[in-house]
Design a protein around this motif. Structure first.
Motif, PDB file in Angstrom:
ATOM      1  N   PRO A 204       0.794  -1.198  -0.006  1.00 54.50           N
ATOM      2  CA  PRO A 204       0.052   0.064  -0.128  1.00 54.50           C
ATOM      3  C   PRO A 204       0.757   1.196  -0.110  1.00 54.50           C
ATOM      4  N   ASP A 205       0.252   2.316  -0.771  1.00 56.65           N
ATOM      5  CA  ASP A 205       0.941   3.501  -0.698  1.00 56.65           C
ATOM      6  C   ASP A 205       0.737   4.266   0.532  1.00 56.65           C
ATOM      7  N   ARG A 206       1.337   4.042   1.814  1.00 53.52           N
ATOM      8  CA  ARG A 206       0.897   4.499   3.093  1.00 53.52           C
ATOM      9  C   ARG A 206       0.795   6.194   2.923  1.00 53.52           C
ATOM     10  N   LYS A 207       1.661   6.840   2.251  1.00 57.55           N
ATOM     11  CA  LYS A 207       1.656   8.237   2.522  1.00 57.55           C
ATOM     12  C   LYS A 207       0.686   8.749   1.681  1.00 57.55           C
ATOM     13  N   LYS A 208       0.031   8.203   0.594  1.00 55.97           N
ATOM     14  CA  LYS A 208      -0.936   8.630  -0.222  1.00 55.97           C
ATOM     15  C   LYS A 208      -2.353   8.599   0.680  1.00 55.97           C
ATOM     16  N   ILE A 209      -2.583   7.109   1.350  1.00 55.45           N
ATOM     17  CA  ILE A 209      -3.668   6.872   2.141  1.00 55.45           C
ATOM     18  C   ILE A 209      -3.724   7.966   3.315  1.00 55.45           C
ATOM     19  N   ALA A 210      -2.557   8.247   3.898  1.00 55.11           N
ATOM     20  CA  ALA A 210      -2.508   9.291   4.931  1.00 55.11           C
ATOM     21  C   ALA A 210      -2.740  10.440   4.612  1.00 55.11           C
ATOM     22  N   SER A 211      -2.354  10.896   3.423  1.00 57.33           N
ATOM     23  CA  SER A 211      -2.721  12.330   2.765  1.00 57.33           C
ATOM     24  C   SER A 211      -4.026  12.513   2.611  1.00 57.33           C
ATOM     25  N   ILE A 212      -4.537  11.398   2.358  1.00 62.86           N
ATOM     26  CA  ILE A 212      -6.537  11.330   2.034  1.00 62.86           C
ATOM     27  C   ILE A 212      -6.892  11.374   3.352  1.00 62.86           C
ATOM     28  N   VAL A 213      -6.843  10.339   4.089  1.00 65.93           N
ATOM     29  CA  VAL A 213      -7.695  10.301   5.524  1.00 65.93           C
ATOM     30  C   VAL A 213      -7.343  11.626   6.384  1.00 65.93           C
ATOM     31  N   PHE A 214      -6.048  12.320   6.157  1.00 69.10           N
ATOM     32  CA  PHE A 214      -6.086  13.221   7.278  1.00 69.10           C
ATOM     33  C   PHE A 214      -6.690  14.390   6.989  1.00 69.10           C
ATOM     34  N   ASN A 215      -7.119  14.450   5.679  1.00 74.90           N
ATOM     35  CA  ASN A 215      -7.755  15.808   5.120  1.00 74.90           C
ATOM     36  C   ASN A 215      -9.298  15.388   4.920  1.00 74.90           C
ATOM     37  N   ASP A 216      -9.655  14.030   5.114  1.00 78.21           N
ATOM     38  CA  ASP A 216     -11.008  13.672   4.804  1.00 78.21           C
ATOM     39  C   ASP A 216     -11.589  12.834   6.245  1.00 78.21           C
ATOM     40  N   LYS A 217     -12.163  13.284   7.088  1.00 79.09           N
ATOM     41  CA  LYS A 217     -12.627  12.709   8.156  1.00 79.09           C
ATOM     42  C   LYS A 217     -13.686  11.386   7.899  1.00 79.09           C
ATOM     43  N   GLU A 218     -14.601  11.745   6.892  1.00 73.94           N
ATOM     44  CA  GLU A 218     -15.222  10.383   6.207  1.00 73.94           C
ATOM     45  C   GLU A 218     -14.553   9.330   6.106  1.00 73.94           C
ATOM     46  N   LYS A 219     -13.470   9.575   5.200  1.00 79.12           N
ATOM     47  CA  LYS A 219     -12.554   8.453   4.627  1.00 79.12           C
ATOM     48  C   LYS A 219     -12.021   7.763   5.912  1.00 79.12           C
ATOM     49  N   LEU A 220     -11.703   8.818   6.546  1.00 80.99           N
ATOM     50  CA  LEU A 220     -10.691   8.016   7.921  1.00 80.99           C
ATOM     51  C   LEU A 220     -11.622   7.320   8.501  1.00 80.99           C
ATOM     52  N   LYS A 221     -12.951   7.757   8.686  1.00 80.01           N
ATOM     53  CA  LYS A 221     -13.797   6.882   9.437  1.00 80.01           C
ATOM     54  C   LYS A 221     -14.103   5.342   8.732  1.00 80.01           C
ATOM     55  N   LEU A 222     -14.075   5.561   7.494  1.00 77.75           N
ATOM     56  CA  LEU A 222     -14.461   4.417   6.679  1.00 77.75           C
ATOM     57  C   LEU A 222     -13.106   3.453   6.692  1.00 77.75           C
ATOM     58  N   LEU A 223     -11.755   3.698   6.761  1.00 77.18           N
ATOM     59  CA  LEU A 223     -10.663   3.127   6.748  1.00 77.18           C
ATOM     60  C   LEU A 223     -10.562   2.316   8.098  1.00 77.18           C
ATOM     61  N   ASN A 224     -10.838   3.503   9.141  1.00 78.92           N
ATOM     62  CA  ASN A 224     -11.121   2.667  10.478  1.00 78.92           C
ATOM     63  C   ASN A 224     -12.044   1.692  10.889  1.00 78.92           C
TER      64      ASN A 224
END
Length: 200
Positions: free
Chosen positions: A65-85
Motif C-alpha cells: 500500500p502507498d501509505r503516504k497517499k492513504i495518510a494524505s487522503i484520510v488526514f484531510n477527509d474525516k469521512e474517509k478516515l472513519k471508513l478506513l478505521n
C-alpha cells in the motif's frame, strides 16, 4: 485468561518507550499500529475494501500500500478516515483476541494503540494505562521521529482525542515529560497489575 491492559497516549507521548520497559519485565505487548500495517498489506478482505474506497492507485504493487497517499487522503477527509478505521479496527481487534489466547499463561498482556478509546477497543480491556506529556514536547518529539513539521503533527493530532479527555478513561497514568523517571512508574503499575491478575 490473562488480564488485558490497554496502553494509549497522544502522538509523541512515548508509548513505545514505556512498552519497551514492560517488555523487559517479560510482559507480552501487542502493537496495534504494526498489526494494522500488516493487515493492510496481507488481509485480502481488507485490501479489497480499501481499494474499493480509495481506488487501485493506493496499491501501486500487490501487497504494497502507498501509505503516504492513504495518510494524505484520510488526514484531510474525516469521512474517509472513519471508513478506513471501520475496516481496519475490527480486523486488528480480532487478531488481538487470538493473540491474547496465545499468551494466556502471562499474568497480563498489553495492547498498545494510539486510538484505543476512539476505536472502541478500550471496551475489550480490563484497565487502561495512559502515557502523558505536555503538548509542545509531544509535537516536537513526533516531528523529529517522523521527519515532518510540528504543524503537520498538530494537524494529525486533531484526529486523536485530547489528552485531558483520555484521562477520564485511564486506570493508571504515566508521566513522560523528561523530568519524572519512567522506570519507577512502570514498576509500580507492573506490581499492581500482577496483584490484580492473581486475584482475578
Amino acid at each position: 485468561m490473562a488480564l488485558k491492559a490497554g496502553i494509549t497516549g497522544g502522538i509523541g507521548s512515548g508509548k513505545s518507550v514505556v512498552c519497551d520497559i514492560f517488555r523487559l519485565l517479560g510482559i507480552p505487548v501487542f502493537n496495534s499500529d504494526r498489526e494494522a500495517r500488516q493487515i493492510l498489506e496481507s488481509n485480502p478482505d481488507v485490501v479489497r475494501q480499501v481499494t474499493d474506497i480509495f481506488g487501485p492507485s493506493v496499491y501501486p504493487e500487490p501487497g504494497k500500500p502507498d501509505r503516504k497517499k492513504i495518510a494524505s487522503i484520510v488526514f484531510n477527509d474525516k469521512e474517509k478516515l472513519k471508513l478506513l478505521n471501520g475496516i481496519i479496527h475490527p480486523a486488528v481487534s480480532k487478531r488481538f483476541e487470538d493473540w491474547a489466547h496465545e499468551n494466556e499463561a502471562a499474568d497480563y498482556v498489553l495492547r498498545e494503540a494510539a486510538i484505543l478509546v476512539e476505536s472502541g477497543a478500550h471496551q475489550q480491556m480490563d484497565c487502561i494505562i495512559l502515557v502523558c506529556a505536555p503538548d509542545d514536547l509531544r509535537f516536537s518529539r513526533a516531528a523529529k521521529r517522523d521527519d515532518i513539521s510540528e504543524e503537520e503533527v498538530r494537524k494529525r493530532s486533531l484526529n486523536q482525542m485530547k489528552q485531558e479527555d483520555l484521562k477520564k478513561y485511564a486506570t493508571y497514568t504515566i508521566i513522560n515529560d523528561g523530568k519524572e523517571l519512567l522506570i519507577p512508574q512502570v514498576l509500580k503499575i507492573h506490581a499492581l497489575l500482577k496483584e490484580k491478575a492473581h486475584k482475578k
